[in-house]
Write a protein that holds these residues in place. Structure first.
Motif, PDB file in Angstrom:
ATOM      1  N   ALA A 100       0.862  -1.123  -0.112  1.00 15.95           N
ATOM      2  CA  ALA A 100       0.122   0.098  -0.053  1.00 15.95           C
ATOM      3  C   ALA A 100       0.894   1.278   0.103  1.00 15.95           C
ATOM      4  CB  ALA A 100      -0.840  -0.031   1.241  1.00 15.95           C
ATOM      5  N   ALA A 101       2.143   1.348   0.902  1.00 14.05           N
ATOM      6  CA  ALA A 101       2.917   2.228   1.012  1.00 14.05           C
ATOM      7  C   ALA A 101       3.431   2.367  -0.529  1.00 14.05           C
ATOM      8  CB  ALA A 101       3.797   2.165   1.912  1.00 14.05           C
ATOM      9  N   ARG A 102       4.037   1.674  -1.180  1.00 12.97           N
ATOM     10  CA  ARG A 102       4.787   1.588  -2.302  1.00 12.97           C
ATOM     11  C   ARG A 102       4.073   1.577  -3.559  1.00 12.97           C
ATOM     12  NH1 ARG A 102      10.295   3.000  -2.228  1.00 12.97           N
ATOM     13  NH2 ARG A 102      10.914   2.448  -0.257  1.00 12.97           N
ATOM     14  N   LYS A 103       2.745   1.455  -3.478  1.00 10.19           N
ATOM     15  CA  LYS A 103       1.667   1.424  -4.665  1.00 10.19           C
ATOM     16  C   LYS A 103       1.978   0.321  -5.718  1.00 10.19           C
ATOM     17  CE  LYS A 103       1.006   6.373  -4.104  1.00 10.19           C
ATOM     18  NZ  LYS A 103      -0.270   6.399  -2.944  1.00 10.19           N
ATOM     19  N   TRP A 104       1.951  -0.834  -5.006  1.00 12.15           N
ATOM     20  CA  TRP A 104       1.788  -1.984  -5.749  1.00 12.15           C
ATOM     21  C   TRP A 104       0.886  -2.900  -5.472  1.00 12.15           C
ATOM     22  CZ3 TRP A 104       3.715  -6.358  -3.013  1.00 12.15           C
ATOM     23  CH2 TRP A 104       4.691  -6.017  -2.192  1.00 12.15           C
ATOM     24  N   SER A 105       0.285  -4.038  -6.314  1.00 16.66           N
ATOM     25  CA  SER A 105      -0.737  -4.695  -5.899  1.00 16.66           C
ATOM     26  C   SER A 105      -0.353  -6.123  -5.307  1.00 16.66           C
ATOM     27  CB  SER A 105      -1.729  -4.975  -7.093  1.00 16.66           C
ATOM     28  OG  SER A 105      -2.078  -3.652  -7.636  1.00 16.66           O
ATOM     29  N   VAL A 106      -1.463  -6.681  -4.631  1.00 15.31           N
ATOM     30  CA  VAL A 106      -1.323  -7.987  -4.044  1.00 15.31           C
ATOM     31  C   VAL A 106      -2.274  -8.667  -4.470  1.00 15.31           C
ATOM     32  CG1 VAL A 106      -0.722  -9.561  -1.954  1.00 15.31           C
ATOM     33  CG2 VAL A 106       0.425  -7.368  -2.125  1.00 15.31           C
ATOM     34  N   VAL A 107      -2.224  -9.823  -4.998  1.00 16.76           N
ATOM     35  CA  VAL A 107      -3.372 -10.903  -5.405  1.00 16.76           C
ATOM     36  C   VAL A 107      -3.259 -12.329  -4.733  1.00 16.76           C
ATOM     37  CG1 VAL A 107      -4.727 -11.603  -7.296  1.00 16.76           C
ATOM     38  CG2 VAL A 107      -3.803  -9.456  -7.484  1.00 16.76           C
ATOM     39  N   ALA A 108      -4.255 -12.685  -4.241  1.00 13.26           N
ATOM     40  CA  ALA A 108      -4.275 -13.951  -3.759  1.00 13.26           C
ATOM     41  C   ALA A 108      -5.817 -14.466  -4.137  1.00 13.26           C
ATOM     42  CB  ALA A 108      -3.942 -14.138  -2.065  1.00 13.26           C
ATOM     43  N   LEU A 111      -8.679 -16.229  -2.019  1.00 17.12           N
ATOM     44  CA  LEU A 111      -9.240 -15.596  -1.079  1.00 17.12           C
ATOM     45  C   LEU A 111      -9.874 -14.308  -1.935  1.00 17.12           C
ATOM     46  CD1 LEU A 111      -6.971 -15.578   2.162  1.00 17.12           C
ATOM     47  CD2 LEU A 111      -8.735 -17.250   1.743  1.00 17.12           C
ATOM     48  N   GLY A 112      -9.748 -14.222  -2.917  1.00 19.18           N
ATOM     49  CA  GLY A 112     -10.398 -12.883  -3.511  1.00 19.18           C
ATOM     50  C   GLY A 112      -9.647 -11.535  -3.046  1.00 19.18           C
ATOM     51  N   VAL A 113      -8.551 -11.877  -2.544  1.00 23.17           N
ATOM     52  CA  VAL A 113      -7.706 -10.636  -2.342  1.00 23.17           C
ATOM     53  C   VAL A 113      -6.963 -10.012  -3.473  1.00 23.17           C
ATOM     54  CG1 VAL A 113      -5.608  -9.570  -1.030  1.00 23.17           C
ATOM     55  CG2 VAL A 113      -7.113 -11.327  -0.057  1.00 23.17           C
ATOM     56  N   ASP A 114      -7.234  -8.901  -3.941  1.00 26.11           N
ATOM     57  CA  ASP A 114      -6.870  -8.180  -5.121  1.00 26.11           C
ATOM     58  C   ASP A 114      -6.777  -6.551  -4.841  1.00 26.11           C
ATOM     59  OD1 ASP A 114      -6.086  -7.140  -7.649  1.00 26.11           O
ATOM     60  OD2 ASP A 114      -7.282  -8.328  -8.774  1.00 26.11           O
ATOM     61  N   THR A 115      -5.438  -6.315  -4.380  1.00 24.77           N
ATOM     62  CA  THR A 115      -5.578  -4.737  -4.050  1.00 24.77           C
ATOM     63  C   THR A 115      -5.633  -3.835  -5.323  1.00 24.77           C
ATOM     64  OG1 THR A 115      -3.151  -4.712  -3.978  1.00 24.77           O
ATOM     65  CG2 THR A 115      -4.411  -5.445  -1.890  1.00 24.77           C
ATOM     66  N   SER A 116      -5.865  -4.338  -6.494  1.00 24.04           N
ATOM     67  CA  SER A 116      -6.102  -3.388  -7.333  1.00 24.04           C
ATOM     68  C   SER A 116      -7.385  -3.162  -7.741  1.00 24.04           C
ATOM     69  CB  SER A 116      -5.375  -4.141  -8.962  1.00 24.04           C
ATOM     70  OG  SER A 116      -6.162  -5.175  -9.269  1.00 24.04           O
ATOM     71  N   THR A 117      -8.188  -3.892  -6.948  1.00 21.91           N
ATOM     72  CA  THR A 117      -9.974  -3.504  -7.148  1.00 21.91           C
ATOM     73  C   THR A 117      -9.938  -2.995  -5.632  1.00 21.91           C
ATOM     74  OG1 THR A 117     -10.408  -5.639  -6.507  1.00 21.91           O
ATOM     75  CG2 THR A 117      -9.893  -5.249  -8.577  1.00 21.91           C
TER      76      THR A 117
END
Length: 223
Positions: A100-108, A111-117
């Motif tokens: 979040a601090a570096r502004k890149w995405s994490v997708v798992a 679990l439906g984790v996709d920090t680009s959404t």
């Protein structure tokens, strides 16, 4: 085009040799990437557990993501299942905070984790809140135990000391990293301070001085 790091991991040599676990992960990631129009570059750790984040290819991937946004050639990291990346909610929370601090995405994907959404960010925030709650509960229990011991007249020293492995890793990083860069890398690897807190530039500096004093050395390293 968005370029994501596809991270693959199997925990045993047998799985690595058969390739079945790796190919299943690769297929899941590739299909997800295709639906999103992503290009994927692959990093793979074979025969290694997820007890910690200190794995060669994962560290290489995190280092690549650590570059400044304008210099970075990848946009995030994607795994088929969260346990391929980490089995620790605390470690995963640390990765999410850094991303979040570096502004890149994490997708798992599992679990439906996709920090680009927006929805994926919500799920990630819930997981980070749970990790923070867990740390606070542990801290409260430790404090209550110390107070009870004091009332009984028992002497209480430091509750915990910095593990040797963490101290060695800190000094190794300081040979090539700034204080802030060392703090970021330690947090990304899921390594905490002696009290279980996240690293900051100040805590790295203090720990380094203590470690150098213990070893009888005080090298001049980058701030």
């Amino acid at each position: 085009m968005t370029t994501m790091i596809g991270y693959l991991r199997v925990s045993t040599e047998e799985q690595a040799n058969s390739g079945l676990g790796l190919e299943s992960q690769r297929d899941t990631i590739q299909r997800y990437a295709d639906t999103h129009g992503w290009e994927v570059v692959w990093y793979m750790d074979e025969g290694l557990s997820a007890k910690s984040l200190h794995r060669p290819q994962l560290q290489a991937a995190l280092t690549r993501l650590h570059s400044l946004p304008k210099q970075r050639d990848v946009d995030g990291i994607v795994v088929a299942k969260l346990d391929r990346l980490s089995r620790s909610v605390h470690d995963f929370s640390g990765i999410l905070k850094v991303s979040a601090a570096r502004k890149w995405s994490v997708v798992a994907i599992d679990l439906g984790v996709d920090t680009s959404t927006p929805t994926g960010k919500l799920v990630a925030n819930v997981m980070m809140s749970v990790a923070e709650w867990e740390r606070e509960v542990i801290g409260e229990r430790t404090s209550a135990a110390m107070q009870a011991a004091k009332r009984q007249g028992k002497h209480m020293g430091r509750v915990s000391a910095l593990p040797r492995g963490t101290g060695d890793r800190l000094l190794t990083l300081r040979a090539t990293h700034t204080l802030a860069g060392t703090a970021w890398q330690l947090n990304a690897e899921g390594l905490t301070t002696a009290t279980g807190a996240a690293w900051t530039s100040n805590s790295v500096c203090k720990a380094q001085h203590r470690l150098n004093a213990r070893q009888g050395t005080e090298p001049a390293l980058a701030a």
